[in-house]
Design a protein around this motif. Structure first.
Motif, PDB file in Angstrom:
ATOM      1  N   LEU A  60       0.818  -1.212   0.000  1.00 27.79           N
ATOM      2  CA  LEU A  60       0.000   0.000   0.000  1.00 27.79           C
ATOM      3  C   LEU A  60       0.854   1.265   0.000  1.00 27.79           C
ATOM      4  O   LEU A  60       0.349   2.368   0.229  1.00 27.79           O
ATOM      5  CB  LEU A  60      -0.946  -0.009   1.210  1.00 27.79           C
ATOM      6  CG  LEU A  60      -2.057  -1.064   1.146  1.00 27.79           C
ATOM      7  CD1 LEU A  60      -2.809  -1.135   2.464  1.00 27.79           C
ATOM      8  CD2 LEU A  60      -3.018  -0.787   0.003  1.00 27.79           C
ATOM      9  N   GLY A  61       2.156   1.088  -0.233  1.00 26.34           N
ATOM     10  CA  GLY A  61       3.016   2.244  -0.434  1.00 26.34           C
ATOM     11  C   GLY A  61       3.819   2.698   0.766  1.00 26.34           C
ATOM     12  O   GLY A  61       4.558   3.692   0.674  1.00 26.34           O
ATOM     13  N   LEU A  62       3.742   2.000   1.906  1.00 28.82           N
ATOM     14  CA  LEU A  62       4.535   2.381   3.071  1.00 28.82           C
ATOM     15  C   LEU A  62       5.835   1.567   3.111  1.00 28.82           C
ATOM     16  O   LEU A  62       5.995   0.603   2.369  1.00 28.82           O
ATOM     17  CB  LEU A  62       3.728   2.170   4.353  1.00 28.82           C
ATOM     18  CG  LEU A  62       2.610   3.195   4.596  1.00 28.82           C
ATOM     19  CD1 LEU A  62       1.342   2.786   3.868  1.00 28.82           C
ATOM     20  CD2 LEU A  62       2.316   3.354   6.083  1.00 28.82           C
ATOM     21  N   ARG A  63       6.747   1.954   3.991  1.00 26.99           N
ATOM     22  CA  ARG A  63       7.992   1.207   4.167  1.00 26.99           C
ATOM     23  C   ARG A  63       8.115   0.800   5.636  1.00 26.99           C
ATOM     24  O   ARG A  63       8.764   1.484   6.447  1.00 26.99           O
ATOM     25  CB  ARG A  63       9.203   2.026   3.728  1.00 26.99           C
ATOM     26  CG  ARG A  63      10.516   1.240   3.817  1.00 26.99           C
ATOM     27  CD  ARG A  63      11.656   1.896   3.086  1.00 26.99           C
ATOM     28  NE  ARG A  63      12.923   1.209   3.304  1.00 26.99           N
ATOM     29  CZ  ARG A  63      13.290   0.080   2.711  1.00 26.99           C
ATOM     30  NH1 ARG A  63      12.458  -0.501   1.850  1.00 26.99           N
ATOM     31  NH2 ARG A  63      14.468  -0.470   2.967  1.00 26.99           N
ATOM     32  N   ALA A 265      -2.134   0.963   7.561  1.00 30.04           N
ATOM     33  CA  ALA A 265      -1.802   1.880   6.469  1.00 30.04           C
ATOM     34  C   ALA A 265      -2.748   3.065   6.471  1.00 30.04           C
ATOM     35  O   ALA A 265      -2.312   4.233   6.388  1.00 30.04           O
ATOM     36  CB  ALA A 265      -1.859   1.144   5.136  1.00 30.04           C
ATOM     37  N   ALA A 266      -4.038   2.806   6.572  1.00 31.67           N
ATOM     38  CA  ALA A 266      -5.014   3.894   6.564  1.00 31.67           C
ATOM     39  C   ALA A 266      -4.857   4.792   7.790  1.00 31.67           C
ATOM     40  O   ALA A 266      -5.043   6.014   7.705  1.00 31.67           O
ATOM     41  CB  ALA A 266      -6.432   3.328   6.491  1.00 31.67           C
ATOM     42  N   SER A 267      -4.513   4.210   8.925  1.00 28.63           N
ATOM     43  CA  SER A 267      -4.258   5.006  10.123  1.00 28.63           C
ATOM     44  C   SER A 267      -3.054   5.910   9.911  1.00 28.63           C
ATOM     45  O   SER A 267      -3.062   7.082  10.301  1.00 28.63           O
ATOM     46  CB  SER A 267      -4.024   4.088  11.329  1.00 28.63           C
ATOM     47  OG  SER A 267      -5.173   3.296  11.602  1.00 28.63           O
ATOM     48  N   GLU A 268      -2.012   5.393   9.270  1.00 28.79           N
ATOM     49  CA  GLU A 268      -0.816   6.176   8.985  1.00 28.79           C
ATOM     50  C   GLU A 268      -1.125   7.309   7.997  1.00 28.79           C
ATOM     51  O   GLU A 268      -0.522   8.384   8.061  1.00 28.79           O
ATOM     52  CB  GLU A 268       0.277   5.258   8.421  1.00 28.79           C
ATOM     53  CG  GLU A 268       1.638   5.909   8.232  1.00 28.79           C
ATOM     54  CD  GLU A 268       2.406   6.093   9.533  1.00 28.79           C
ATOM     55  OE1 GLU A 268       3.580   6.488   9.478  1.00 28.79           O
ATOM     56  OE2 GLU A 268       1.822   5.855  10.622  1.00 28.79           O
ATOM     57  N   ALA A 277     -10.758   0.535   8.932  1.00 31.67           N
ATOM     58  CA  ALA A 277     -11.325  -0.815   8.960  1.00 31.67           C
ATOM     59  C   ALA A 277     -11.730  -1.267   7.560  1.00 31.67           C
ATOM     60  O   ALA A 277     -11.567  -2.438   7.199  1.00 31.67           O
ATOM     61  CB  ALA A 277     -12.521  -0.852   9.903  1.00 31.67           C
ATOM     62  N   GLN A 278     -12.233  -0.358   6.757  1.00 29.62           N
ATOM     63  CA  GLN A 278     -12.632  -0.704   5.399  1.00 29.62           C
ATOM     64  C   GLN A 278     -11.423  -1.065   4.534  1.00 29.62           C
ATOM     65  O   GLN A 278     -11.457  -2.051   3.779  1.00 29.62           O
ATOM     66  CB  GLN A 278     -13.411   0.456   4.785  1.00 29.62           C
ATOM     67  CG  GLN A 278     -14.775   0.670   5.405  1.00 29.62           C
ATOM     68  CD  GLN A 278     -15.421   1.985   4.997  1.00 29.62           C
ATOM     69  OE1 GLN A 278     -14.751   2.885   4.472  1.00 29.62           O
ATOM     70  NE2 GLN A 278     -16.713   2.109   5.206  1.00 29.62           N
ATOM     71  N   VAL A 279     -10.357  -0.281   4.639  1.00 25.94           N
ATOM     72  CA  VAL A 279      -9.140  -0.610   3.887  1.00 25.94           C
ATOM     73  C   VAL A 279      -8.614  -1.974   4.325  1.00 25.94           C
ATOM     74  O   VAL A 279      -8.193  -2.794   3.506  1.00 25.94           O
ATOM     75  CB  VAL A 279      -8.060   0.477   4.086  1.00 25.94           C
ATOM     76  CG1 VAL A 279      -6.735   0.049   3.438  1.00 25.94           C
ATOM     77  CG2 VAL A 279      -8.522   1.808   3.486  1.00 25.94           C
ATOM     78  N   HIS A 322      -4.287   8.627  -1.149  1.00 25.23           N
ATOM     79  CA  HIS A 322      -3.221   8.018  -0.362  1.00 25.23           C
ATOM     80  C   HIS A 322      -2.685   6.731  -0.956  1.00 25.23           C
ATOM     81  O   HIS A 322      -1.621   6.240  -0.538  1.00 25.23           O
ATOM     82  CB  HIS A 322      -3.740   7.717   1.050  1.00 25.23           C
ATOM     83  CG  HIS A 322      -4.347   8.887   1.743  1.00 25.23           C
ATOM     84  ND1 HIS A 322      -3.584   9.892   2.303  1.00 25.23           N
ATOM     85  CD2 HIS A 322      -5.649   9.248   1.931  1.00 25.23           C
ATOM     86  CE1 HIS A 322      -4.376  10.806   2.842  1.00 25.23           C
ATOM     87  NE2 HIS A 322      -5.639  10.434   2.621  1.00 25.23           N
ATOM     88  N   LEU A 323      -3.392   6.181  -1.921  1.00 24.16           N
ATOM     89  CA  LEU A 323      -3.061   4.859  -2.440  1.00 24.16           C
ATOM     90  C   LEU A 323      -2.011   4.994  -3.532  1.00 24.16           C
ATOM     91  O   LEU A 323      -2.312   5.463  -4.629  1.00 24.16           O
ATOM     92  CB  LEU A 323      -4.317   4.184  -2.966  1.00 24.16           C
ATOM     93  CG  LEU A 323      -4.288   2.673  -3.147  1.00 24.16           C
ATOM     94  CD1 LEU A 323      -4.014   1.977  -1.819  1.00 24.16           C
ATOM     95  CD2 LEU A 323      -5.603   2.178  -3.734  1.00 24.16           C
TER      96      LEU A 323
END
Length: 325
Positions: A60-63, A265-268, A277-279, A322-323
């Protein structure tokens, strides 16, 4: 800021049984249980809760930063994770033990028999978080997943002492941990992540009521299988999110890890609890539709289309910026 994901690093040996386990069990004879099942196939896959979550976050694009212990046989696995965007530079490599191994057989009802060899995982207790934080920056969260129990306890205590916000995700270790250990792992967590059965197990083993548990954590997130997820925060109305639509379940191993990756990820990204929760539910859908915990793929348009189909265009519009996949 960074996300530190601590937990088991393992290889999964996944088998499928073409019948139902319950048809081979005699309730009155369980004390003398001795059965074997002829399986249809064997898949050897990368696994462990921490790499599974890291893989989803990176997708999802994070490290994310992987924190755990593995054996010298981890080289190929390390290469795979690093190619997919996971920071593996802080994994402890044992000089004497193999990487942990998970062996699981699943029947046609998605019931499972599983066993776990800890191996190098037992050295997680030797890992200190502060030197990692000095290199990667102050963590948004330290997720403490199922791992060597002494390692989990050490990481939790260090988070409290140093003020690192931590996420309690004890999962499989709840079956083996005693009440005192579970209390120490849960108390003070910014977020508690469990499935519904595990939430009741925490209450049973700690002696806490559901209200007691919620009073000791910031947010309680409980996955409900096909019924989605429930998010609780003291003094606020519950948030209940249905599972993603049009899911074709193939193999459930790692689905909870996929949810956790999407939720984090969504929280970040700074999205609210409902969107998080949906993500998580959409990412979990990709996991359950594949054999293996890190074999799923998707494009940004595919993910957004599936998200919109499940939760509507307004929700998708919030996630889209964000995606980055």
């Amino acid at each position: 800021m960074s996300l530190l994901i601590a937990g088991s690093i393992a290889t999964d040996h996944l088998m499928s049984f073409g019948g139902r386990f319950e048809d081979s069990l005699v309730v009155e004879q369980l004390s003398k249980l001795s059965v074997s099942f002829l399986v249809d196939d064997l898949e050897i896959r990368r696994g462990g809760v921490a790499p599974n979550i890291c893989f989803g976050l990176a997708g999802l694009g994070l490290r994310p930063v992987l924190v755990g212990a593995a054996g010298e046989d981890f080289a190929d696995y390390r290469s795979w994770l690093e190619r997919h965007g996971v920071d593996c530079s802080h994994v402890r490599i044992s000089e004497s033990k193999h990487t942990a191994r998970f062996v699981c057989t699943t029947d046609t009802t998605m019931a499972q028999f599983a066993s776990f060899y800890p191996g190098a995982m037992s050295e997680a207790r030797l890992i200190e978080l502060e030197p990692i934080v000095e290199r990667v920056g102050t963590p948004t969260y330290v997720l403490i997943g199922a791992d060597d129990p002494d390692g989990m306890l050490r990481h939790t205590e260090e988070c409290r002492q140093r003020g690192y916000p931590f996420i309690a995700d004890p999962s499989q270790q709840l079956a083996f941990g005693e009440g005192d250990l579970i209390r120490q792992l849960v108390d003070g967590a910014a977020i508690l992540l469990t499935n519904e059965y595990e939430s009741h197990l925490i209450e049973q083993k700690t002696g806490w009521s559901a209200d007691d548990v919620l009073a000791r954590v910031g947010i309680q997130v409980t996955t409900l299988g096909k019924d989605g997820v429930r998010v609780l925060r003291k003094g606020e109305e519950p948030i209940v999110v249905p599972a993603a639509r049009n899911v074709t379940a193939v193999e459930p191993t790692g689905v909870g890890d996929g949810f956790r990756a999407g939720f984090l990820a969504a929280s970040e990204w700074g999205l609210g609890l409902e969107r998080a929760a949906q993500v998580g539910c959409v990412l979990a859908a990709y996991v359950v539709e594949t054999v293996g915990t890190q074999e799923y793929t998707f494009t940004r348009p595919e993910f957004l289309a599936r998200f919109e189909d499940s939760y509507g265009p307004d929700a998708a519009a919030e996630v889209a910026p964000h995606l980055a996949v």
